[in-house]
Design a protein around this motif. Structure first.
Motif, PDB file in Angstrom:
ATOM      1  N   GLU A 230      -3.238   8.595   5.568  1.00  0.00           N
ATOM      2  CA  GLU A 230      -2.749   7.213   5.615  1.00  0.00           C
ATOM      3  C   GLU A 230      -3.967   6.355   5.885  1.00  0.00           C
ATOM      4  N   LEU A 389      -1.073   0.031   0.180  1.00  0.00           N
ATOM      5  CA  LEU A 389      -0.271   0.514   1.307  1.00  0.00           C
ATOM      6  C   LEU A 389       0.997  -0.327   1.461  1.00  0.00           C
ATOM      7  N   THR A 411       2.392  -0.506  -4.638  1.00  0.00           N
ATOM      8  CA  THR A 411       2.130  -0.285  -3.220  1.00  0.00           C
ATOM      9  C   THR A 411       3.252   0.556  -2.635  1.00  0.00           C
ATOM     10  N   GLY A 412       3.014   1.140  -1.456  1.00  0.00           N
ATOM     11  CA  GLY A 412       3.995   2.052  -0.881  1.00  0.00           C
ATOM     12  C   GLY A 412       5.138   1.383  -0.159  1.00  0.00           C
ATOM     13  N   GLY A 430       1.138   5.071   1.418  1.00  0.00           N
ATOM     14  CA  GLY A 430       0.707   4.239   0.308  1.00  0.00           C
ATOM     15  C   GLY A 430       0.269   5.012  -0.911  1.00  0.00           C
ATOM     16  N   VAL A 431      -0.381   4.277  -1.831  1.00  0.00           N
ATOM     17  CA  VAL A 431      -0.889   4.825  -3.083  1.00  0.00           C
ATOM     18  C   VAL A 431      -2.337   4.376  -3.254  1.00  0.00           C
ATOM     19  N   TYR A 436      -2.157   9.261   0.573  1.00  0.00           N
ATOM     20  CA  TYR A 436      -1.013   9.958  -0.018  1.00  0.00           C
ATOM     21  C   TYR A 436      -0.258  10.697   1.075  1.00  0.00           C
ATOM     22  N   ARG A 438       3.711  10.941   3.106  1.00  0.00           N
ATOM     23  CA  ARG A 438       4.566   9.985   3.788  1.00  0.00           C
ATOM     24  C   ARG A 438       4.897  10.466   5.193  1.00  0.00           C
TER      25      ARG A 438
END
Length: 457
Positions: A230, A389, A411-412, A430-431, A436, A438
């Motif tokens: 993250e 994010l 975005t996540g 996020g991406v 990556y 969660r």
């Protein structure tokens, strides 16, 4: 042997110092955690849950003490420290309440008389590398999920939050958690790299910058260890042409200054449609000018110090570099002549690609305002980032905002007409360069388990 020293960023007062651990000392703690895991994994989810409930209660019991500790170590507003501890307790409660069902065995009918069983089994010791900005929440969001899944956990916290890390472990032990199941490693970066490759470490999770994430991810990949990363972000908040200005200003100020501007999901880039630019920007600047910066222990303070003089100087350098390249300071932007790591609420306009205020993450109370031709252009600019994010959309057409968030915002996480950091029942992550994997919402519980397939006739 080197030492870790911690300082109060509001006063520069030295708090305490700690001896760093040798490689052999760190490895001994990993071995002890693994041994505790071998017993812990035998418990059912229902048997583990009461331990987590007890930790939640201990956190609530010590809420004021822990809030004071965070303020002293990294400058968090004392008024918001209690909220962080409440969130930590909620995460332990959520994992205890939801873990047994979310991690329960699943039966599958495979046809032709065959049956399948999917069981989510723990894998071992999880190495958690965490930053200083949320000294208890960051470790807890890993620990709660790891424990309910049946894993052990070793934590390397940011050095300036060493006291918080050690106190969290004490709290867990006071609540009855087996003493070796959660360990704290006071180690340097070279030793940390060796921890990643330790044969009893089965997974690595880290929160921090994309640069640090790339380093840790590379080390873990070389050792074939699964990771959850993250990382940072320069989250965009879109003020669309039909936005309610009062709402947008309120949550934009809150979103930029939350946790003294030191949150991965702070609102950082404010992309404003031409139609409302002249209404939003003056109101936003005026609200930022009126922020009360001062002693983080006072309830009236709205903006405290940054975590360290080093962090303050980094933010100041990013602002200077942006101004050098054409950004305009609308308020703030100067290091105050006072003791402590303070930096004022700042708004930059005329922000364009090539500036730190556009391209990078400014981890402090600095807002970047970017003018967009229209709503479509605003979304284009929002996605013109290596990060992904969080983000937000201000619009009076809530359904349209939701559709934009679903289909176009790369975005996540997306907030509609609001701001917030995390919720136990919603996935967090996020991406792109924001990482990556969660956490939260049950997703974190499944990151470090063996989804084992058992076939039955």
């Amino acid at each position: 042997m080197s030492r870790i020293e911690t300082f109060n960023p509001a006063t520069a007062e030295k708090l305490t110092s700690y001896d760093t651990m040798s490689e052999s000392e760190a490895f001994a703690k990993i071995d002890a955690c693994h041994a505790a895991f071998l017993d812990w994994r035998k418990k059912t989810h229902e048997e583990r849950a009461p331990y987590l409930k007890a930790i939640a209660e201990k956190l609530r019991e010590h809420q004021d003490e822990l809030a004071d500790l965070m303020t002293r170590e990294m400058g968090k507003l004392r008024s918001s420290g209690g909220d962080e501890i409440a969130l930590c307790a909620a995460l332990f409660d959520y994992s205890a309440d939801q873990g047994p069902s979310k991690l329960a065995d699943e039966q599958r009918d495979l046809g032709n008389g065959q049956k399948g069983l999917i069981t989510y089994q723990p894998i071992g010791v999880i190495y958690s590398v965490q930053p200083w900005n949320f000294p208890f929440y960051q470790p807890v969001r890993v620990l709660a999920a790891a424990l309910i899944a049946g894993n052990g956990c070793v934590l390397k916290h940011a050095s300036i939050s060493s006291g918080s890390a050690l106190r969290l472990r004490e709290i867990c032990i006071e609540a009855g958690l087996p003493e070796d199941l959660f360990q704290v490693l006071l180690i340097d970066h070279d030793t940390s790299d060796k921890v990643i490759t330790h044969d009893k470490v089965r997974g690595v999770t880290m929160t921090g910058s994309d640069k640090a994430g790339a380093h840790i991810g590379t080390k873990a990949a070389a050792a074939l260890k699964k990771t959850v990363l993250e990382l940072g972000s320069n989250d965009a908040y879109l003020v669309l042409g039909d936005a309610d200005i009062e709402t947008a200003v309120k949550f934009s100020v809150q979103g930029r200054l939350y946790n003294n501007g030191q949150t991965c999901v702070n609102a950082k880039r404010f992309i404003v449609a031409e139609k409302v630019y002249d209404a939003f920007v003056p109101a936003f600047v005026e609200a930022m000018k009126n922020i009360d910066m001062g002693d983080p222990m006072k309830d009236s303070t709205q903006l405290g110090p940054l975590s360290s003089l080093e962090q303050r100087d980094k933010v100041a350098d990013q602002v200077r570099e942006s101004v050098k390249n054409g950004a305009e300071i609308l308020c703030g932007g100067e290091v105050p002549d006072r003791e402590g790591a303070y930096y004022p609420a700042t708004v930059l306009a005329n922000v364009t690609p090539g500036m730190p205020a556009y391209d990078d993450e400014i981890f402090g109370p600095v807002a970047s305002v970017i003018r967009a031709k229209d709503d479509e252009d605003a979304m284009r600019i929002a996605n013109d980032s290596r990060y992904g994010l969080g983000g937000g959309i201000f619009s009076q057409d809530e359904e349209r905002a939701v559709e934009l968030a679903k289909k176009y915002f790369d975005t996540g996480m997306v907030r509609i007409n609001s701001f917030g950091a995390a919720h136990p029942d919603m996935p967090f992550g996020g991406v792109k360069n924001s990482g990556y994997g969660r956490e939260h919402g049950g997703f974190g519980m499944h990151e470090f388990v063996n989804a084992k397939a058992i076939f039955r006739p």
